[in-house]
Enzyme design. Sequence first.
Site, PDB file in Angstrom:
ATOM      1  N   TRP A 140       0.797  -1.122  -0.148  1.00 34.20           N
ATOM      2  CA  TRP A 140      -0.098  -0.101  -0.166  1.00 34.20           C
ATOM      3  C   TRP A 140       0.868   1.256  -0.184  1.00 34.20           C
ATOM      4  O   TRP A 140       1.837   1.661   0.787  1.00 34.20           O
ATOM      5  CB  TRP A 140      -0.946   0.024   1.234  1.00 34.20           C
ATOM      6  CG  TRP A 140      -1.547   1.115   1.493  1.00 34.20           C
ATOM      7  CD1 TRP A 140      -1.014   2.323   1.985  1.00 34.20           C
ATOM      8  CD2 TRP A 140      -2.926   1.753   0.874  1.00 34.20           C
ATOM      9  NE1 TRP A 140      -1.882   3.511   2.025  1.00 34.20           N
ATOM     10  CE2 TRP A 140      -2.927   3.051   1.366  1.00 34.20           C
ATOM     11  CE3 TRP A 140      -3.807   1.288   0.507  1.00 34.20           C
ATOM     12  CZ2 TRP A 140      -4.101   4.005   1.193  1.00 34.20           C
ATOM     13  CZ3 TRP A 140      -4.845   1.836  -0.039  1.00 34.20           C
ATOM     14  CH2 TRP A 140      -5.199   3.139   0.589  1.00 34.20           C
ATOM     15  N   MET A 141       0.198   2.294  -0.465  1.00 35.36           N
ATOM     16  CA  MET A 141       1.088   3.598  -0.701  1.00 35.36           C
ATOM     17  C   MET A 141      -0.180   4.588  -0.584  1.00 35.36           C
ATOM     18  O   MET A 141      -1.238   4.462  -1.348  1.00 35.36           O
ATOM     19  CB  MET A 141       1.935   3.800  -1.902  1.00 35.36           C
ATOM     20  CG  MET A 141       2.467   5.108  -2.146  1.00 35.36           C
ATOM     21  SD  MET A 141       3.339   5.298  -3.615  1.00 35.36           S
ATOM     22  CE  MET A 141       2.392   4.963  -4.980  1.00 35.36           C
ATOM     23  N   ASP A 143      -0.397   9.113   0.569  1.00 33.64           N
ATOM     24  CA  ASP A 143       0.290  10.762   0.383  1.00 33.64           C
ATOM     25  C   ASP A 143       1.643  10.594  -0.061  1.00 33.64           C
ATOM     26  O   ASP A 143       2.456  10.038   0.453  1.00 33.64           O
ATOM     27  CB  ASP A 143       0.081  11.310   1.814  1.00 33.64           C
ATOM     28  CG  ASP A 143      -1.311  11.253   2.338  1.00 33.64           C
ATOM     29  OD1 ASP A 143      -2.056  10.742   1.814  1.00 33.64           O
ATOM     30  OD2 ASP A 143      -1.431  12.026   3.176  1.00 33.64           O
ATOM     31  N   TRP A 202       3.072   9.787   9.775  1.00 37.41           N
ATOM     32  CA  TRP A 202       2.073  10.249   8.850  1.00 37.41           C
ATOM     33  C   TRP A 202       2.758  11.476   8.096  1.00 37.41           C
ATOM     34  O   TRP A 202       3.910  11.574   7.999  1.00 37.41           O
ATOM     35  CB  TRP A 202       0.738  10.729   9.532  1.00 37.41           C
ATOM     36  CG  TRP A 202       0.003   9.666   9.922  1.00 37.41           C
ATOM     37  CD1 TRP A 202       0.230   8.174   9.688  1.00 37.41           C
ATOM     38  CD2 TRP A 202      -1.167   9.618  10.446  1.00 37.41           C
ATOM     39  NE1 TRP A 202      -0.775   7.746  10.064  1.00 37.41           N
ATOM     40  CE2 TRP A 202      -1.776   8.348  10.678  1.00 37.41           C
ATOM     41  CE3 TRP A 202      -2.115  10.595  10.946  1.00 37.41           C
ATOM     42  CZ2 TRP A 202      -3.045   8.049  11.439  1.00 37.41           C
ATOM     43  CZ3 TRP A 202      -3.303  10.450  11.695  1.00 37.41           C
ATOM     44  CH2 TRP A 202      -3.732   9.012  11.917  1.00 37.41           C
ATOM     45  N   THR A 203       1.900  12.233   7.387  1.00 36.65           N
ATOM     46  CA  THR A 203       2.452  13.115   6.163  1.00 36.65           C
ATOM     47  C   THR A 203       3.079  14.218   6.831  1.00 36.65           C
ATOM     48  O   THR A 203       3.023  14.861   7.805  1.00 36.65           O
ATOM     49  CB  THR A 203       1.074  13.645   5.668  1.00 36.65           C
ATOM     50  OG1 THR A 203       0.882  12.475   4.552  1.00 36.65           O
ATOM     51  CG2 THR A 203       1.457  14.924   4.672  1.00 36.65           C
ATOM     52  N   ASP A 267      -0.205  17.297   9.063  1.00 35.51           N
ATOM     53  CA  ASP A 267       0.262  17.452   7.935  1.00 35.51           C
ATOM     54  C   ASP A 267       1.075  18.826   7.706  1.00 35.51           C
ATOM     55  O   ASP A 267       0.565  19.700   6.897  1.00 35.51           O
ATOM     56  CB  ASP A 267      -0.539  17.223   6.780  1.00 35.51           C
ATOM     57  CG  ASP A 267      -1.335  15.947   6.752  1.00 35.51           C
ATOM     58  OD1 ASP A 267      -1.131  14.962   7.516  1.00 35.51           O
ATOM     59  OD2 ASP A 267      -2.658  15.905   6.460  1.00 35.51           O
ATOM     60  N   GLU A 321      -6.813  18.652   5.435  1.00 37.86           N
ATOM     61  CA  GLU A 321      -5.669  17.777   5.530  1.00 37.86           C
ATOM     62  C   GLU A 321      -4.699  18.267   4.301  1.00 37.86           C
ATOM     63  O   GLU A 321      -5.001  19.045   3.505  1.00 37.86           O
ATOM     64  CB  GLU A 321      -6.024  16.352   5.062  1.00 37.86           C
ATOM     65  CG  GLU A 321      -6.899  15.581   5.977  1.00 37.86           C
ATOM     66  CD  GLU A 321      -7.053  13.934   5.438  1.00 37.86           C
ATOM     67  OE1 GLU A 321      -7.033  13.088   6.387  1.00 37.86           O
ATOM     68  OE2 GLU A 321      -7.359  13.551   4.485  1.00 37.86           O
ATOM     69  N   ASP A 354     -10.969  16.327   3.937  1.00 40.68           N
ATOM     70  CA  ASP A 354     -11.368  15.014   4.501  1.00 40.68           C
ATOM     71  C   ASP A 354     -12.634  14.582   4.155  1.00 40.68           C
ATOM     72  O   ASP A 354     -12.868  13.381   4.020  1.00 40.68           O
ATOM     73  CB  ASP A 354     -11.178  15.401   6.034  1.00 40.68           C
ATOM     74  CG  ASP A 354     -11.007  14.091   6.781  1.00 40.68           C
ATOM     75  OD1 ASP A 354     -10.424  13.037   6.076  1.00 40.68           O
ATOM     76  OD2 ASP A 354     -11.055  14.183   8.262  1.00 40.68           O
TER      77      ASP A 354
HETATM   78  N1  DQQ Z   1      -2.706  10.789   5.203  1.00 38.00           N
HETATM   79  C1  DQQ Z   1      -2.104  10.726   6.152  1.00 38.00           C
HETATM   80  C2  DQQ Z   1      -2.450  11.842   6.954  1.00 38.00           C
HETATM   81  C3  DQQ Z   1      -2.955  12.813   6.058  1.00 38.00           C
HETATM   82  C4  DQQ Z   1      -3.614  11.839   5.477  1.00 38.00           C
HETATM   83  C5  DQQ Z   1      -2.124   9.322   6.865  1.00 38.00           C
HETATM   84  C6  DQQ Z   1      -4.415  12.070   4.016  1.00 38.00           C
HETATM   85  O1  DQQ Z   1      -1.224  12.517   7.707  1.00 38.00           O
HETATM   86  O2  DQQ Z   1      -3.935  13.667   6.629  1.00 38.00           O
HETATM   87  O3  DQQ Z   1      -1.707   8.380   5.899  1.00 38.00           O
HETATM   88  O4  DQQ Z   1      -4.603  11.175   3.184  1.00 38.00           O
END
Ligand code: DQQ
Length: 655
Positions: A140-141, A143, A202-203, A267, A321, A354
Amino acid sequence: MQKMAFPGRHALHEPSHSHIPSSYAPLLDPATTSAFEAPDRQCRRRRSSVVALPLMAVLLVVALFSVVALVTNGNKPNPMVSTPPESQQPENMIPSRRGETEGVSLKSFRPLLGAPKYSWTKKLLAWQKTGFHFQPKKNWMNDPNGPVFYKGWYHFFYQYNPYGAVWGNIAWGHAVSRDLIHWRHLPMAMVPDDWYDINGVWTGSATILEDGRLVMLYTGSTNESVQVQNLAYPADPLDPLLVDWVKYPGNPVLVPPPGIGSKDFRDPTTAWLTPQGKWRFIIGSKLNKTGISLVYDTKDFKTYELLNGLLHSVPGTGMWECVDIFPVSKIVENGLDTGENGPGVKHVVKTSLDDDRNDYYALGTYDGETGKWIPDDPINDVGIGLRYDYGIFYASKTFYDQEKKRRVLWGWIKETDSENADIQKGWASVQAIPRTILFDKKTGTNILQWPVEEVERLRMSKKVFDKVEAKPGSIVPLHVGFATSQLDIVAEFEVDKVALESINDTDHTTYSCPTSHGAAQRGALGPFGLLVHTDNHQTEQTPVYFYISKDTEGNFKTFFCADHSRSSEAIDVDKAIYGSTVPVLEGEKLSMRILVDHSIIESFAQGGRTCITSRIYPMRAVYENAGIFLFNNATDATITASLHIWQMSSAYAHS
Ligand code: DQQ
């Protein structure tokens, strides 16, 4: 990897500076770095994010499916109507709602409950893998993270699950490239192995400091699923490949400020230097239903100051996001570094919503003194107006490429098939071809997105079609003489002037790509365009097309759409119709560019004013059975098209 002792629960609710000792070693001091654990010894803690959904009534689903109707107008032939799909065995599917309970948007595609499930063969699944888009070898991939040019290499990090083809266990995958097209996969840069990111690395975004050093700010989901911001930096800044990364021992450097929900703080963007000599960046959040971006200043990336007020907020848009802010020039043709501002500059603010999982942007003016941004057109504010892409494109992020003086956009193309199929094929998601972004000086109201020039190096054989005529209700095969699974298509269309002038009041107030009946809905002046990944009988087809409407005053409105409703005979995949309006100025021809790469089709109209990314799952129109056609389903206007079609070679990712 240096680890920090687990702090008490209360620490997360204290001001950020109160739990960051001042005696930590200076940022990026090589003495503070330690060898990075091998990736396969990391990410040991896994968790299940499976949440079952209540069952929905199957009847409702069947009714919804039947809404996809083929509509025909007039007596002229409608070439877009195809035979119905073969019968498929109904099977209830209850995909997991991955991501939502962790406080991020839904990460799995949800075919309607009760949709018949198609059993994919290995051959069909193998066809879906792209030839020149960025993909990890497996799993899986999501952001794009921390894109940056550093010591001769483009670095690309991405949200990655090392354990499977569904969202979860999120770590940072890492790859490098000399040209943004040919990638070499490296070991994971960061894995969830500290209390402050154990539920996900996370991002985040990269910032290059004045002396050339690099820092990364990213969101961690803590052991209690609180969203905090963390700092990381290269273990060896002299290593151009940046293989090893160190998490700052004082992490987290930021916790949700008072009034912000513990799952609504994520983010961070790239930071830019303010005239006051501080680094500034923004973070997305929400207050009730209002999407907001908070602004922080820092001098050392260890202590931070939350600015009074917000960069911007838009009621009703929900959680923001992956926010982004960057300048574009009204004067020069190149991109601008993140901190640039002045009279010849506009600022783009972008959010990934979101609530609807689309990326929206708006142009406006950024005031470096107040830290506030004002939209040019409040009616088309961030989240309620323009989108980067009207197809499958989310969680995007830009970076300034100081080597080529351009601003480059990365965006995540998610899957729109069933999770079962993703697990069967062993991978999920692709990244869009990086796009250069420029301000559209001609319209003054939008940006232009265009595939980075390096992708043109993959062009091989070319076939030119000059002034091919397509009468109303016709389909013209385009015999290119090479395989059509990887193409770069540049096409121009001229519409019969007599029809343009004589037609009055056609669909001006009613037409829209998503709510129309796609390429099958006929109007006087459209649809017309190309059928991509189409078998000889047009049973499966993905039309990418223009549709022109005209009001009683003679004003035209042009739409650019992509119709997925007949892309696949499988029913458990997305069947929506995508697109929006595209500005066409006096004297301009209609033009489109389409990058075809197996199951991904990226379409750009009028030089990148409107873009649509398609993720499709054909089961017939694959390998040697896929072709390309010109179509004109207008009832009145004849179309003349001129095309250049290149076969594209693959960009093999080196291991
Ligand atoms: N994906 C990350 C978050 C972000 C979200 C988590 C957006 O940091 O808000 O995988 O797809």
